[in-house]
Structures are given as C-alpha cells and as structure tokens.
Design an enzyme around this catalytic site. Structure first.
Site, mmCIF file in Angstrom:
data_model
loop_
_atom_site.group_PDB
_atom_site.id
_atom_site.type_symbol
_atom_site.label_atom_id
_atom_site.label_comp_id
_atom_site.label_asym_id
_atom_site.label_seq_id
_atom_site.Cartn_x
_atom_site.Cartn_y
_atom_site.Cartn_z
ATOM 1 N N LEU A 36 0.830 -1.210 0.000
ATOM 2 C CA LEU A 36 0.000 0.000 0.000
ATOM 3 C C LEU A 36 0.861 1.255 0.000
ATOM 4 O O LEU A 36 0.477 2.304 -0.511
ATOM 5 C CB LEU A 36 -0.920 0.001 1.227
ATOM 6 C CG LEU A 36 -1.944 -1.135 1.300
ATOM 7 C CD1 LEU A 36 -2.714 -1.068 2.610
ATOM 8 C CD2 LEU A 36 -2.885 -1.099 0.106
ATOM 9 N N PHE A 41 11.972 3.835 6.015
ATOM 10 C CA PHE A 41 12.178 2.819 7.050
ATOM 11 C C PHE A 41 10.909 2.024 7.342
ATOM 12 O O PHE A 41 10.790 1.389 8.374
ATOM 13 C CB PHE A 41 12.669 3.492 8.349
ATOM 14 C CG PHE A 41 13.855 4.387 8.138
ATOM 15 C CD1 PHE A 41 13.732 5.771 8.262
ATOM 16 C CD2 PHE A 41 15.078 3.865 7.756
ATOM 17 C CE1 PHE A 41 14.805 6.601 8.043
ATOM 18 C CE2 PHE A 41 16.174 4.695 7.533
ATOM 19 C CZ PHE A 41 16.040 6.065 7.680
ATOM 20 N N VAL A 44 4.102 -0.691 4.072
ATOM 21 C CA VAL A 44 2.728 -0.937 4.519
ATOM 22 C C VAL A 44 2.076 -1.926 3.568
ATOM 23 O O VAL A 44 2.132 -1.742 2.348
ATOM 24 C CB VAL A 44 1.910 0.377 4.562
ATOM 25 C CG1 VAL A 44 0.467 0.106 4.982
ATOM 26 C CG2 VAL A 44 2.566 1.385 5.506
ATOM 27 N N ASP A 155 3.677 16.320 9.200
ATOM 28 C CA ASP A 155 3.879 15.809 7.831
ATOM 29 C C ASP A 155 2.544 15.697 7.098
ATOM 30 O O ASP A 155 2.281 14.724 6.383
ATOM 31 C CB ASP A 155 4.599 14.456 7.850
ATOM 32 C CG ASP A 155 5.252 14.133 6.507
ATOM 33 O OD1 ASP A 155 5.598 12.950 6.283
ATOM 34 O OD2 ASP A 155 5.386 15.054 5.667
HETATM 35 C C1 EBD Z 1 -5.637 1.582 0.219
HETATM 36 C C2 EBD Z 1 -4.391 2.415 0.486
HETATM 37 C C3 EBD Z 1 -3.690 2.916 -0.580
HETATM 38 N N1 EBD Z 1 -2.579 3.652 -0.380
HETATM 39 C C4 EBD Z 1 -2.163 3.875 0.893
HETATM 40 N N2 EBD Z 1 -1.065 4.659 1.028
HETATM 41 C C5 EBD Z 1 -0.399 4.955 2.194
HETATM 42 C C6 EBD Z 1 -0.146 6.282 2.468
HETATM 43 C C7 EBD Z 1 0.587 6.638 3.592
HETATM 44 C C8 EBD Z 1 1.100 5.679 4.429
HETATM 45 C C9 EBD Z 1 1.972 6.102 5.552
HETATM 46 C C10 EBD Z 1 1.591 5.595 6.875
HETATM 47 N N3 EBD Z 1 1.401 5.307 7.942
HETATM 48 C C11 EBD Z 1 0.827 4.334 4.184
HETATM 49 C C12 EBD Z 1 0.065 3.967 3.045
HETATM 50 N N4 EBD Z 1 -2.812 3.407 1.975
HETATM 51 C C13 EBD Z 1 -3.931 2.682 1.794
HETATM 52 N N5 EBD Z 1 -4.640 2.240 2.855
HETATM 53 C C14 EBD Z 1 -4.262 2.322 4.183
HETATM 54 C C15 EBD Z 1 -3.017 2.625 4.778
HETATM 55 C C16 EBD Z 1 -3.268 2.544 6.138
HETATM 56 C C17 EBD Z 1 -2.341 2.738 7.279
HETATM 57 C C18 EBD Z 1 -1.677 4.041 7.452
HETATM 58 C C19 EBD Z 1 -0.904 2.796 7.107
HETATM 59 N N6 EBD Z 1 -4.541 2.238 6.321
HETATM 60 N N7 EBD Z 1 -5.144 2.074 5.137
#
Ligand code: EBD
Length: 326
Positions: A36, A41, A44, A155
């Site tokens: 994701l 560091f 996700v 941020d």
């Molecule tokens: C569908 C999806 C698509 N793109 C991201 N991008 C992303 C942007 C910032 C961060 C940085 C952080 N933290 C992590 C991923 N997160 C998603 N769902 C999440 C991501 C999350 C938790 C925050 C991780 N829940 N749902």
C-alpha cells in the site's frame, strides 16, 4: 525502562498502554495484494485477520535506522496513535507486534487510498469544491482534536490523508505519525522535518515549531485539492524553499478558475508567514467557506450569471448575491 515506558526525542517520558506482542504476526494475519505504501524505514501491506476476516493495514517499521536504535521513535508513534484513539478522522491502531528487527503496527485499513490520487486526477475524477469543503471540515476536525491534545503531525500532505472509500467519496483518515511530536514540554522543537512542498517557513528558518506549523501544511493541502497545483513547488528543492520563505503564491484566475473567492480567502488565512497570525484549526472550522456561505458550484452560477446578463432575464429580488469566482 519497562516496555510501556519510553523516553521520547524531546526528553519526555511517554507511557503506552498497547501490549506489544511477540508471538508471530503471521500466525494471526495473512498478507494480501500489493504494497500500500513504502517509506525509507517502513513498508505498509494490506492484511486480513484470520480470526475475523477483517482487512487491516500492517505497517512494518525497522527498529535500526542508519545504525541507530530507533525503537523509541516507534513507541512515540504508538503513544500518539493511542492519544488519538477517540478521534474519528485519525487512523486507529488495532494491535502491535515486535520481531528482532521490526515493530509491526496493525492499523485500520482505509480502502479508498490517498486523496493525492484525486488531487492530480482529470476533471471528472477530480474533487468538486463541494467535495473539498466536506473533506476539509473532516481534516480540520481531526487536526483540531490532535492540537487539543498538544500533538502536532508535522507531515500533513495529500499522501498522508486517506479515504475510507474513493467512489462514492467516503471519509478521511489522517495517517503517519512518524514525525509527530507532543508539544507538552516547554522545550522548543526546532528540528527540520516534513516534506519540502508542504513545510512551513519557520521550519526552514529553524524557528520554533507549533500547531501553526500544521496549519500552513493544511493551507497547501487545500490549495492542491482545489487546483491540482502545488503552490510552492520549484524545479529544485532550493527553489521550493525560496518560494515558501517568500510566500510566493499564485492566486490568479489561471489557477483558481471556477473556485469561489471564499475558498481563496480561506487559503490566504493559512499561507501566512508569521505562525502567530495563521488561523487555528478551530478558527478555520468557523470560516464562512466551510459554513454554507460559499456557492461551491461555480459552473452552475456562471451559467446563471450569463443567463442573468441577457436582457430578457432580470434577477428576482430574492436572487442570492452571486459569488464571483476567485
Ligand atoms: C488503500 C491504500 C492505498 N494507499 C495507501 N497509502 C499509504 C499512504 C501513507 C502511508 C503512511 C503511513 N502510515 C501508508 C500507506 N494506503 C492505503 N490504505 C491504508 C493505509 C493505512 C495505514 C496508514 C498505514 N490504512 N489504510
């Protein structure tokens, strides 16, 4: 110092309630689909809890960074997520696991992804001003809650504001508290942080950081959501920094065509060099742009205006004062 206690960066001892599990994350979760998000560091990944079938987002954070043990910074992120547990617009923390090299945060999954994608989308996919008003109220409500707890995010940017659903447009979730600070200690926080395009002038000038630092970033964020343009972005980082320091902002019709003048007024209350003169989150929530005094469908009104300009149409007395686009 027991797990639940840790010394944060600015010398504050923060206590966490979350039990950091040492049994295997993979015993309880299956990883699914592609990554994701990925940072220097952290990575996700979407995961599914075996016992419930529920989707979550697993954030794998490396404990050692550039040869230094950064476990305390991760505990700080957990402490801040815990302090925001009741905040409807901050991503929720479900569980935490620890291995020899990582701490894994199991977080709420926001399936709609980053609002960044809609900020840069073409017309039919892009946000309408009405969408931005609704999302801005949620962002400001979430940030006002953080600021009431003396937490600054540091941020805020389109990549760190997620949607529970993209189509139809859902609600926002603020994520990534990796750079966040508690402002309890009187000690001034002056470290250089954040992402160049969104960072406030005081950060560049190594002056004290405050909740107003987040408000600058929100001004940039709303500008991008309404126009698709990043107001301070230069060809090089130094040019971006100069634009920020000089508050070089383009509020022309070219950029703000079809956007209401109240929206521009709102952004101007945030992109102010002096942090003490910047609107607070609570003040922003009272701004007329967010409280039904704007006409967020400029195309309709433009059409109405052109029909009103023709001789056969005479505006009725009750015709609302038309909002001239910015
Ligand atoms: C569908 C999806 C698509 N793109 C991201 N991008 C992303 C942007 C910032 C961060 C940085 C952080 N933290 C992590 C991923 N997160 C998603 N769902 C999440 C991501 C999350 C938790 C925050 C991780 N829940 N749902």
């Amino acid at each position: 110092m027991p797990d639940s206690m840790t010394m944060s960066r600015n010398g504050m001892v923060s206590k966490i309630q979350t039990r950091i599990r040492t049994d295997a994350f993979k015993n309880n979760y299956d990883l699914v689909g592609k990554e994701l998000g990925r940072g220097k560091f952290a990575v996700v990944k979407k995961c599914v809890e075996k016992s419930t079938g529920k989707e979550h987002a697993a954030k794998f954070l490396r404990k050692r960074r550039k040869g230094q043990d950064c476990r305390v910074d991760i505990i700080n992120e957990i402490a801040i997520l815990e302090s925001a547990a009741g905040n409807p617009f901050v991503v929720s923390l479900h569980e935490a696991y620890e291995t020899a090299s990582e701490i894994i945060l199991v977080l709420e999954c926001a399936a709609g992804g980053e609002i960044f994608n809609q900020c840069v989308a073409d017309n039919d996919e892009a946000f309408t001003e009405k969408d931005v008003i609704r999302l801005a109220k949620q962002i400001l409500t979430g940030v006002a809650g953080l600021h009431r707890n003396n937490v600054v995010h540091l941020d805020l940017k389109p990549q760190n504001v997620l949607l529970t659903r993209a189509h139809p447009l859902g609600d926002i979730r603020i994520v990534d508290f990796g750079l966040s600070r508690r402002m309890d200690s009187m000690e001034e926080v002056r470290e250089i942080l954040g992402t160049p395009e969104y960072v406030a002038p005081e950060v560049l000038n190594y002056e004290p950081i405050s909740t107003a630092t987040d408000m600058w970033s929100i001004g940039v964020l709303i500008y991008v959501m309404l126009t698709g343009v990043s107001p301070f972005l230069g060809d090089e980082k130094q040019e971006t920094f100069l634009n920020i320091s000089q508050v070089n902002v383009d509020y022309s019709q070219d950029v703000f065509e079809g956007v209401s003048s109240l929206a521009v007024d709102f952004i101007k209350s945030l992109l102010v060099k002096n942090p003490r003169k910047r609107a607070t989150a609570e003040e922003c929530l009272k701004h007329p742009w967010l409280n039904g005094h704007s006409n967020p469908l400029p195309h309709l009104h433009n059409a109405l205006r052109s029909s009103l300009d023709e001789p056969e149409n005479s505006p009725s007395e009750s015709e609302p004062e038309l909002e001239s686009p910015a």
